[in-house]
Design a protein around this motif. Structure first.
Motif, short mmCIF file in Angstrom:
data_model
loop_
_atom_site.label_atom_id
_atom_site.label_comp_id
_atom_site.label_asym_id
_atom_site.label_seq_id
_atom_site.Cartn_x
_atom_site.Cartn_y
_atom_site.Cartn_z
N LEU A 74 -0.46 0.44 -6.76
CA LEU A 74 -0.78 -1.21 -6.98
C LEU A 74 -0.19 -1.86 -5.91
O LEU A 74 1.26 -1.41 -5.60
CB LEU A 74 -0.43 -1.77 -8.03
N LEU A 75 -0.76 -2.83 -4.96
CA LEU A 75 -0.04 -3.27 -3.67
C LEU A 75 -0.12 -4.53 -3.77
O LEU A 75 -1.10 -5.23 -4.12
CB LEU A 75 -0.67 -2.74 -2.28
N TRP A 76 1.19 -5.09 -3.77
CA TRP A 76 1.27 -6.62 -3.60
C TRP A 76 1.74 -7.06 -2.02
O TRP A 76 2.80 -6.48 -1.74
CB TRP A 76 2.19 -7.23 -4.52
N GLU A 77 1.11 -7.99 -1.39
CA GLU A 77 1.53 -8.58 -0.26
C GLU A 77 1.63 -10.09 -0.08
O GLU A 77 0.69 -10.74 -0.84
CB GLU A 77 0.68 -8.00 0.92
N LEU A 92 -1.38 -11.53 -2.20
CA LEU A 92 -2.77 -10.55 -2.38
C LEU A 92 -2.23 -9.47 -3.32
O LEU A 92 -1.36 -8.76 -2.82
CB LEU A 92 -3.27 -10.40 -1.23
N TRP A 93 -3.19 -9.17 -4.10
CA TRP A 93 -2.85 -7.79 -4.90
C TRP A 93 -4.07 -7.07 -4.55
O TRP A 93 -5.32 -7.25 -4.42
CB TRP A 93 -3.01 -7.98 -6.34
N GLN A 94 -3.89 -5.57 -4.43
CA GLN A 94 -4.80 -4.65 -4.19
C GLN A 94 -4.36 -3.48 -4.73
O GLN A 94 -3.33 -3.14 -5.32
CB GLN A 94 -4.77 -4.13 -2.43
N PHE A 95 -5.23 -2.32 -4.75
CA PHE A 95 -5.04 -0.91 -5.26
C PHE A 95 -5.68 0.04 -4.27
O PHE A 95 -6.82 -0.28 -3.60
CB PHE A 95 -5.66 -0.95 -6.72
N ALA A 96 -5.19 1.17 -4.42
CA ALA A 96 -5.69 2.20 -3.59
C ALA A 96 -5.43 3.68 -4.18
O ALA A 96 -4.37 3.85 -5.03
CB ALA A 96 -5.24 2.38 -2.03
N GLU A 97 -6.12 4.64 -4.37
CA GLU A 97 -5.94 5.85 -4.70
C GLU A 97 -5.35 6.50 -3.75
O GLU A 97 -5.62 6.57 -2.68
CB GLU A 97 -7.34 6.60 -5.09
N LEU A 98 -4.23 7.56 -4.27
CA LEU A 98 -3.47 8.35 -3.31
C LEU A 98 -4.12 9.61 -3.25
O LEU A 98 -4.90 10.03 -4.08
CB LEU A 98 -2.30 8.60 -4.16
N LYS A 99 -3.91 10.46 -1.96
CA LYS A 99 -4.65 11.46 -1.76
C LYS A 99 -3.44 12.62 -1.87
O LYS A 99 -2.22 12.37 -1.73
CB LYS A 99 -5.12 11.50 -0.19
N ALA A 100 -3.98 13.84 -1.68
CA ALA A 100 -2.89 14.94 -1.78
C ALA A 100 -1.92 14.94 -0.67
O ALA A 100 -0.72 15.28 -0.94
CB ALA A 100 -3.72 16.46 -1.72
N ASP A 101 -2.22 14.48 0.57
CA ASP A 101 -1.31 14.35 1.30
C ASP A 101 -0.52 13.33 1.58
O ASP A 101 0.21 13.00 2.83
CB ASP A 101 -2.02 14.46 2.85
N PRO A 107 -7.33 0.31 0.71
CA PRO A 107 -7.07 -0.61 -0.23
C PRO A 107 -8.23 -1.53 -0.45
O PRO A 107 -9.12 -1.96 0.17
CB PRO A 107 -6.02 -1.55 0.36
N THR A 108 -8.56 -1.80 -1.96
CA THR A 108 -9.19 -2.67 -2.51
C THR A 108 -8.74 -3.82 -2.96
O THR A 108 -7.69 -3.73 -3.93
CB THR A 108 -10.24 -1.89 -3.67
N ASP A 109 -9.24 -5.15 -3.08
CA ASP A 109 -8.84 -6.15 -3.66
C ASP A 109 -8.86 -6.03 -5.06
O ASP A 109 -9.80 -5.58 -5.67
CB ASP A 109 -9.48 -7.46 -3.27
#
Length: 176
Positions: A74-77, A92-101, A107-109
Motif C-alpha cells: 500500500l503506497l501513499w504519496e 494519492l494512495w496506490q497498491f502494487a503486488e510484490l514479485k519474488a525478486d 502501481p494501481t490507484d
C-alpha cells in the motif's frame, strides 16, 4: 537521527487500523521524503502486507495459485505538483503486488481519498486482497480493473491538519 515527517502520524493510524483488522503490516514498512530527478521533492509511505503469510518463503515453497505470494504494497504519496508533467499536487494512495525478486508490479490507484480515513484504507485493502479491485497496468495508467464502486469510505478526521503540514513541508523544501 530520524526526523519526523508530516505523514508519520497518519500512516501510524492507518497501520494501527490495519493491525486491528487482522492485516498487520510487516516490518518492511516506512515513511520518508524523496525527490524526483534531484529537484522535485515529495513525501511517501510504504505499508507492506502479507495476506497469504508467505512473505520471506522460498518461491519454490509457495504453493501454486497462492494469492499475494510475495506481499501487497500500500503506497501513499504527497506531491508538490511542481514537476512539469509530473503527478498532480496532493496526496494519492496506490497498491502494487510484490514479485519474488522484491520489485513490484505497476502501481494501481486505490479508490480512496488521498487523506482517506484509516477505516477506508482497511476496507479498500480487503477489496484488493479479495480481488474485487484488480491491479491496473502501465497501459491503462494504473487504473484499477473491475472496479466501478467509486471512492471507498471517507476522509480522515485530521485531513486538514495533515494537508497543512504537508503544504508547509513542501514550501520549506522549495525554499531550500
Amino acid at each position: 537521527m530520524t526526523r519526523e515527517l508530516p505523514q508519520d502520524g497518519y500512516i501510524e493510524a492507518v497501520s494501527e487500523a490495519l493491525t486491528a483488522a487482522g492485516l498487520e503490516p510487516t516490518d518492511h514498512s516506512w515513511t520518508e521524503d524523496s525527490e524526483t530527478r534531484g529537484v522535485y521533492c515529495y513525501l511517501n509511505a510504504v505499508i507492506t502486507l502479507d495476506p497469504s503469510g508467505t512473505v520471506g518463503d522460498w518461491p519454490e515453497d509457495i504453493p501454486a495459485g497462492t494469492p499475494w505470494p510475495h506481499g501487497l504494497l500500500l503506497l501513499w504519496e504527497w506531491h508538490t505538483g511542481a514537476e512539469e508533467g509530473g503527478p498532480e499536487k496532493g496526496p494519492l494512495w496506490q497498491f502494487a503486488e510484490l514479485k519474488a525478486d522484491g520489485s513490484s508490479e505497476y502501481p494501481t490507484d486505490l479508490p480512496v481519498y488521498g487523506y482517506a480515513s484509516p477505516a477506508a484504507v482497511v476496507q479498500a485493502a480487503r477489496k484488493v486482497i479479495d480481488r474485487e479491485i484488480s491491479p491496473g497496468s502501465f497501459y491503462n495508467l494504473g487504473q484499477p480493473h473491475g472496479w466501478d464502486g467509486g471512492i471507498i469510505g471517507d476522509s480522515w478526521e485530521r485531513a486538514d491538519e495533515l494537508d497543512a503540514a504537508c503544504e508547509a513541508w513542501g514550501a520549506k523544501e522549495a525554499s531550500e
